[in-house]
Motif scaffolding. Structure first.
Motif: not given
Length: 195
Positions: A52-67
């Motif tokens: 099956p094709a993937p239904t979601t893409i997991d993009i994890t934002e780096d918390p340090d970059t977000e800060r």
């Protein structure tokens, strides 16, 4: 020999010659096709995936970059929000944002200089209207160098709105600045602001 008989023999001869021509021409094509099939490489086998094709893409934002980005947004929002009725110049906005600047940046920005990038004559009008100029900051990263653990560069678009008691108006054009953030200890600070 009668004409009918001659005609019948002629018809049989035409059918036989036509059949022979057809037979020979068909055999020639089969031989060419068989030869071509022997010399041409076989196409690769067709593979069909049944997973099956993937239904979601997991993009994890780096918390340090977000800060770091939150620091940049907050600092620039404070620095570019002005109170012309009480501020002497846009430099007062930089002074309010001082806590998010490195020492070298603060020393260069807190010198009260009048440049062409400031609001100029508009400042006096805002002061007489008792206006507040509010900044809204969006960050992007088009063409930015790769982030490191201690250095992040971003492009900021600063949209300002002048608010008076009677009306709200957009300050045009938006201001674009390139910022560099550096990390000292566990805190991100703005190190450069370039127009």
């Amino acid at each position: 020999m009668s004409n009918a008989r001659k005609l019948a023999l002629l018809a049989v001869a035409v059918v036989l010659v036509g059949g022979l021509v057809y037979f020979l021409s068909g055999r020639g094509n089969e031989t060419e096709t068989a030869t071509a099939e022997q010399t041409a490489p076989a196409p690769p086998p067709l593979t069909i995936s049944t997973s099956p094709a993937p239904t979601t893409i997991d993009i994890t934002e780096d918390p340090d970059t977000e800060r770091a980005e939150n620091t940049a947004r907050q600092a620039l929002s404070v620095a570019f929000t002005w109170y012309p009725a009480t501020d002497h110049s846009p430099t007062d906005g930089y002074a309010r944002a001082r806590e998010w600047f490195t020492d070298p940046l603060a020393q260069s920005l807190l010198v009260d200089t009048h440049t062409e990038r400031g609001p100029g004559a508009q400042w006096n009008q805002w002061a007489s209207d008792n206006a507040k100029v509010v900044a809204d900051v969006t960050l992007g990263c088009s063409g930015c160098p790769t982030d490191t653990d201690t250095l992040i560069q971003r492009v900021a678009r600063i949209h300002q709105t002048a608010i008076t008691e009677n009306e709200t108006s957009t300050v045009t054009p938006d201001t674009t600045v390139w910022v560099t953030l550096t990390k000292g200890g566990d805190q991100w600070l703005l190190d450069t602001i370039r127009y």
